[in-house]
Each structure stands twice: as C-alpha cells, then as structure tokens.
Design a protein around this motif. Structure first.
Motif, PDB file in Angstrom:
ATOM      1  N   ASP A 242      46.602  36.529  10.153  1.00 17.12           N
ATOM      2  CA  ASP A 242      47.816  36.066   9.496  1.00 17.12           C
ATOM      3  C   ASP A 242      48.609  37.236   8.918  1.00 17.12           C
ATOM      4  O   ASP A 242      49.847  37.268   9.000  1.00 17.12           O
ATOM      5  CB  ASP A 242      47.471  35.082   8.381  1.00 17.12           C
ATOM      6  CG  ASP A 242      46.886  33.772   8.920  1.00 17.12           C
ATOM      7  OD1 ASP A 242      47.020  33.513  10.130  1.00 17.12           O
ATOM      8  OD2 ASP A 242      46.291  33.023   8.122  1.00 17.12           O
ATOM      9  N   VAL A 245      50.364  38.983  11.845  1.00 21.64           N
ATOM     10  CA  VAL A 245      51.489  38.194  12.339  1.00 21.64           C
ATOM     11  C   VAL A 245      52.657  38.268  11.355  1.00 21.64           C
ATOM     12  O   VAL A 245      53.825  38.372  11.761  1.00 21.64           O
ATOM     13  CB  VAL A 245      51.064  36.735  12.587  1.00 21.64           C
ATOM     14  CG1 VAL A 245      52.282  35.860  12.875  1.00 21.64           C
ATOM     15  CG2 VAL A 245      50.075  36.655  13.744  1.00 21.64           C
ATOM     16  N   MET A 248      54.492  41.284  11.912  1.00 22.65           N
ATOM     17  CA  MET A 248      55.260  41.202  13.155  1.00 22.65           C
ATOM     18  C   MET A 248      56.672  40.694  12.925  1.00 22.65           C
ATOM     19  O   MET A 248      57.593  41.022  13.679  1.00 22.65           O
ATOM     20  CB  MET A 248      54.569  40.252  14.145  1.00 22.65           C
ATOM     21  CG  MET A 248      53.361  40.792  14.861  1.00 22.65           C
ATOM     22  SD  MET A 248      52.513  39.449  15.760  1.00 22.65           S
ATOM     23  CE  MET A 248      53.867  38.708  16.683  1.00 22.65           C
ATOM     24  N   ARG A 249      56.843  39.866  11.895  1.00 20.01           N
ATOM     25  CA  ARG A 249      58.108  39.149  11.739  1.00 20.01           C
ATOM     26  C   ARG A 249      59.313  40.087  11.695  1.00 20.01           C
ATOM     27  O   ARG A 249      60.405  39.751  12.175  1.00 20.01           O
ATOM     28  CB  ARG A 249      58.078  38.286  10.473  1.00 20.01           C
ATOM     29  CG  ARG A 249      57.049  37.172  10.519  1.00 20.01           C
ATOM     30  CD  ARG A 249      57.065  36.359   9.226  1.00 20.01           C
ATOM     31  NE  ARG A 249      55.958  35.417   9.152  1.00 20.01           N
ATOM     32  CZ  ARG A 249      55.931  34.213   9.709  1.00 20.01           C
ATOM     33  NH1 ARG A 249      56.993  33.797  10.383  1.00 20.01           N
ATOM     34  NH2 ARG A 249      54.886  33.427   9.586  1.00 20.01           N
ATOM     35  N   ILE A 258      57.788  31.317  13.394  1.00 25.76           N
ATOM     36  CA  ILE A 258      56.330  31.245  13.420  1.00 25.76           C
ATOM     37  C   ILE A 258      55.868  30.624  12.111  1.00 25.76           C
ATOM     38  O   ILE A 258      56.243  31.080  11.038  1.00 25.76           O
ATOM     39  CB  ILE A 258      55.671  32.635  13.591  1.00 25.76           C
ATOM     40  CG1 ILE A 258      56.137  33.300  14.891  1.00 25.76           C
ATOM     41  CG2 ILE A 258      54.155  32.509  13.584  1.00 25.76           C
ATOM     42  CD1 ILE A 258      55.551  34.688  15.112  1.00 25.76           C
ATOM     43  N   TYR A 280      48.779  27.421  14.522  1.00 24.30           N
ATOM     44  CA  TYR A 280      50.089  28.066  14.622  1.00 24.30           C
ATOM     45  C   TYR A 280      51.068  27.235  15.447  1.00 24.30           C
ATOM     46  O   TYR A 280      50.683  26.578  16.424  1.00 24.30           O
ATOM     47  CB  TYR A 280      49.958  29.432  15.309  1.00 24.30           C
ATOM     48  CG  TYR A 280      49.705  30.583  14.375  1.00 24.30           C
ATOM     49  CD1 TYR A 280      50.723  31.459  14.018  1.00 24.30           C
ATOM     50  CD2 TYR A 280      48.436  30.809  13.847  1.00 24.30           C
ATOM     51  CE1 TYR A 280      50.498  32.526  13.167  1.00 24.30           C
ATOM     52  CE2 TYR A 280      48.187  31.871  13.001  1.00 24.30           C
ATOM     53  CZ  TYR A 280      49.230  32.726  12.665  1.00 24.30           C
ATOM     54  OH  TYR A 280      48.996  33.779  11.817  1.00 24.30           O
ATOM     55  N   ILE A 282      54.707  28.404  17.301  1.00 30.12           N
ATOM     56  CA  ILE A 282      55.573  29.547  17.608  1.00 30.12           C
ATOM     57  C   ILE A 282      56.772  29.010  18.379  1.00 30.12           C
ATOM     58  O   ILE A 282      56.600  28.235  19.328  1.00 30.12           O
ATOM     59  CB  ILE A 282      54.808  30.594  18.446  1.00 30.12           C
ATOM     60  CG1 ILE A 282      53.492  30.965  17.748  1.00 30.12           C
ATOM     61  CG2 ILE A 282      55.663  31.834  18.685  1.00 30.12           C
ATOM     62  CD1 ILE A 282      52.461  31.553  18.681  1.00 30.12           C
ATOM     63  N   VAL A 297      51.067  37.436  19.523  1.00 29.89           N
ATOM     64  CA  VAL A 297      50.247  36.746  18.528  1.00 29.89           C
ATOM     65  C   VAL A 297      48.777  36.722  18.975  1.00 29.89           C
ATOM     66  O   VAL A 297      47.862  36.933  18.165  1.00 29.89           O
ATOM     67  CB  VAL A 297      50.771  35.320  18.290  1.00 29.89           C
ATOM     68  CG1 VAL A 297      49.809  34.523  17.399  1.00 29.89           C
ATOM     69  CG2 VAL A 297      52.157  35.369  17.658  1.00 29.89           C
ATOM     70  N   ALA A 300      47.263  39.992  18.239  1.00 30.40           N
ATOM     71  CA  ALA A 300      46.957  40.105  16.805  1.00 30.40           C
ATOM     72  C   ALA A 300      45.631  39.413  16.492  1.00 30.40           C
ATOM     73  O   ALA A 300      44.822  39.915  15.705  1.00 30.40           O
ATOM     74  CB  ALA A 300      48.086  39.508  15.972  1.00 30.40           C
TER      75      ALA A 300
END
Length: 485
Positions: A242, A245, A248-249, A258, A280, A282, A297, A300
């Motif tokens: 988490d 991710v 990543m945003r 996400i 999740y 997405i 994702v 990750a």
C-alpha cells in the motif's frame, strides 16, 4: 399524484403532435404509451419497493430476479433463466424478427448501507445492505418499458423483437461482462438503459475502465512478543504494498483512480499474521492505460512480498471496459426525455428532499432542479464520468445509450444512505417512471426509424475501429459468486 404526472406529460406532448409525421401515427402511439405507463404507476412502485426491501447483494439477488422474471412471464414474455452460467441472470423475449432492441435491468444492492425511508441516518433492523445505487428502480422501470412495448407490438404499432436482459452484480461483480462473453448481445441492434441519479440527463461521454483485484499475502505465524524473529508478517506485506502504491500516485496520469481496503489484516495483535488480504480497484478512462497501471501495481505487490520475506498471489474479481458513447442515440433519448419532463415534487416530497440535503456539507441545487432536464452538449462526448460500469462491455458490442432520472434529492451522491432513503419513497418512484417513459419512447423510435438505427450503427463501427476484437478483462475466469462474502 397520478393526475399531476399525466398533466405534466400532456403539457410537453404538443411538441410531438407538431413534429412527428402525422401519417405514421407515432405521436398518438407515444401519447398512449405514456398514459398507459402512468396508469400502472402503483404496479411498478410495488415491484420496486419489494426489491428495495429485499436488498440483495450481487449474485445473491434470488428474490429480486424471481420477481422481475415472474412479472415478465405473466405478461407474455419467454424467460430464459440462469443465462451465461449466472443463477440470477435472465433474458426475457417477446416478438420475432428485426430489429432486436435490448433493455437492461439491474437489481443488486450494496452492503453496509441499510437505511429506513427517513431523512436522518437510521439503518433498518436485521438488514445490512441497501439500494444506495437505486438498482431496485432500475429493474422495475426497465420491466415497465418492456411490457409497454410488448403491448404496442401486440396492437401492431411496432414490429421486431424486445429483449430485456436481467443483469446481476453490477456493483463489483461485472455480471454483464459474462453475458457479453457468452455472446448474448451478438444479435441485438441497439441497447437502451438508464440509471438512478439526482438529475435528469442523457448519457454522453465515457466512463472509467476498471479492474478489481484481491492481493493475498502469506507469511509465517509466531508470537509477536516472545518470538517475533521467527515470524514473517503477511500484514507487513500488505502495508508495504500500500505504501508503494501510494508513492506511485505522483507518477500516474491525473485521471487514474486507485482505491483499496484491507479486507483481512490478521486476527490478533499478539500473533504475527500469516495471512493478510488487500482489495484494490484501479481505474482509468482507457483500458489500455489501465492494464499498464495494473501491471505496475502487481510489481509493487511482488516487491512488497520480497522485502518482507512473504509471498503474494492475486485474483482479478472484475474488470470492465470504458463506455463507448453514441451521438445518434443520445439525441434520440434527449428528445424523448425533454418530452416526458422531469420530476415534480409535492410539498411533502419537497420537504423530505430539503431535509435530506441539510445533511450535506456542500452547496446543493434547489429541490426544484428535479423537474428540469439537463441540456445535451454533444461536444461532451469526449468527457469522462468518473465511475465504472459493466455496461461499458456491452457498449463495445452493440450501439448502446443510457440516461439518468432524478430518483434522489438534487445533490445526493450515489452509494449513500440518503440515496437509499429517497429510493424507497415516491421521490424515487416518480423518477423511475420518467425513466420508464423515456426508454419506451426511445425504443419506439428505434423500432420505427430505420435511419436512426443505421446512423447509430455506422457511428458505432467507426468509433470502435475495424480491428476491434472483444476480449474480457477478466479473461476466462468463472464468475466470482461469493465476492460479497
């Protein structure tokens, strides 16, 4: 209440008398259809209210699907149950030959949103789920439109085939995806659908393609105080994933979405969890870009497992295409929606809607907005509605059009207890009838206007592209019947 709606309809209807070709009698046919639908208000209100009370979640809608099927069978439809391997999915058919016009019906509720028909938070006893997206109204209105079209067909006003598709588990179960994958829409010329909303509008633009997936981490259990070095925490794997991710945003396209919940984080704080799960969703306006983000994702998740000395696997629960808009069909729906008109509140309904609005912490439209029709701006065909629907897969298979009707107090967000409350009252039922009437008039146009169907098909093929080949995002997996367990 019934007289009020009939008068409102008639006030709009001189437009048809002036513009329709008098030799075809289409204006008179439409006026009769609207009158007959309004006369059945109590019937369809009772059906919608029953489904509202059942409040069955995705793939568990046994009573709801059975009620809609029984209603259609009673009215002369041939009903095929359990289609596409989905126990609560069905196809109801009347007529024969071309054109084949499809209507969509939904009926699943959302968990955790039980609510009474009052303007303050009050869950119902012994009920967890609630119709916070108004699918009880969705199913009832579509059934109403199908039955009215059947009656018009029996009287010789239209020729062809009506198909109503009973579609389960729209909320996260992608029921329609499996129906498309099974080829149930392959011989349909056009599909008309609607959705409950807080405004009256025609759908133009697209939606978000999405993938819903569960990542399951596996570790080693141990005493969290006496022997933590002997354990490997599956929850550490989830939290590490988490975190990555969320980092990543910053580097994702701005229109990506996400969101996740930790659906299993272990059982006790003094035990190193040997299992943890994160759920999740997405989303992105393009399924091609969505797949790229999803792959990141997954990387990750694998990295999180490596860093925490755990292992991870994942299961794609659902996946849906973005919707493919159609201007030709949108203009037809808009014309009919404007003829039908919006929802006129009584004084009591206005007071209820106002009380609902008072719970929102943002500016809302006046309650009179439920009576208005939003303008159709064709240039908005390239805009995106930031939600997802399995109607998207249908729209890449057959020309498809949708609309929204004001079944909730203006400003009410979907997936809220306020939407559940409104949907169980006359506010919701009146909006439902706006949808039933507009769908009926639009289907009438599709049955009688060959040029409309031809233009919609031409636009559909050009937008889809010559090389298009449908491949479900979920692949060949079986439906996730227990995804709500």
């Amino acid at each position: 209440m019934r007289k009020t709606l009939i008068v409102i309809t008639c006030l709009f209807f001189p437009v048809w008398i002036l513009t329709a070709q008098k030799t075809t009698g289409l204006a008179a046919t439409k006026l009769k259809a609207l009158t007959e639908l309004q006369q059945q208000y109590d019937t369809y209100k009772d059906i919608a209210l029953s489904v509202w009370q059942y409040a069955e979640v995705g793939y568990k809608e046994t009573k709801s699907a059975a009620l809609l099927q029984a209603t259609l069978q009673k009215n002369g439809f041939t009903v095929q149950s359990g289609v596409a391997g989905l126990p609560t999915a069905f196809v109801a058919t009347f007529g024969n030959g071309q054109p084949v016009i499809g209507l969509l019906a939904e009926f699943d509720a959302l968990p955790g949103l039980s609510q009474d028909t009052v303007p303050e938070r009050k869950p119902l006893a012994n009920t967890n789920a609630g119709h916070a997206c108004g699918h009880h109204l969705f199913g009832a209105a579509s059934v109403a439109a199908a039955i009215e079209l059947k009656q018009l067909m029996q009287r010789g006003a239209i020729k062809g085939t009506i198909k109503l598709f009973g579609c389960p588990a729209e909320e996260g179960g992608s029921g329609k995806v499996y129906m498309v994958r099974e080829g149930l829409f392959s011989n349909v010329d056009a599909v008309v659908h609607w959705h409950p909303a807080s405004t009256n509008s025609t759908a133009i633009g697209s939606s978000l393609a999405d993938i819903t997936v569960k990542f399951r981490f596996h570790g080693v259990a141990a005493h969290a105080a006496a022997a933590p070095d002997k354990g490997r925490s599956a929850l550490d794997g989830v939290e590490a994933m988490d975190n990555m991710v969320n980092l990543m945003r910053e580097h994702l396209p701005q229109d990506a979405r996400i969101h996740y919940v930790i659906s299993n984080g272990g059982k006790a704080p003094n035990v190193v969890p040997d299992f943890a799960e994160v759920w999740y969703t997405i989303r992105h306006p393009s399924r091609t870009e969505l797949k790229r983000i999803f792959s990141w994702v997954v990387e990750a998740a694998k990295g999180a497992a490596m860093g925490t000395q755990t292992s991870v696997d994942y299961e794609i629960l659902s996946g849906e295409y973005e919707t493919l808009p159609n201007k030709a069909l949108a203009m037809a729906v808009q014309k009919n929606l404007e003829a039908v008109g919006g929802v006129q509140y009584t004084a009591a309904e206005a007071a209820f809607a106002t009380a609902i609005q008072q719970g929102f912490g943002y500016k809302v439209p006046p309650v009179t907005a439920a009576a208005t029709i939003e303008p159709l701006l064709l240039e908005n065909i390239n805009t995106v509605f930031y939600a997802s629907t399995d109607v998207g897969d249908i729209s890449w298979t057959v020309p498809t059009i949708g609309m929204g009707a004001a079944t909730w107090a203006p400003g009410t967000p979907p997936h809220s207890w306020q939407a559940v409350a409104c949907g169980g009252t006359s506010i919701g039922f009146k909006g439902m009838m706006v949808a039933a009437k507009t769908m009926t008039l639009t289907a009438l146009d599709l049955f009688t206007d060959k040029a409309l169907l031809q233009n919609a098909r031409k636009e559909f093929l050009a937008a889809r592209g010559a090389d298009f080949k449908y491949e479900a995002i979920v692949g060949d997996r079986k439906p996730p019947f227990n995804y709500r367990d």
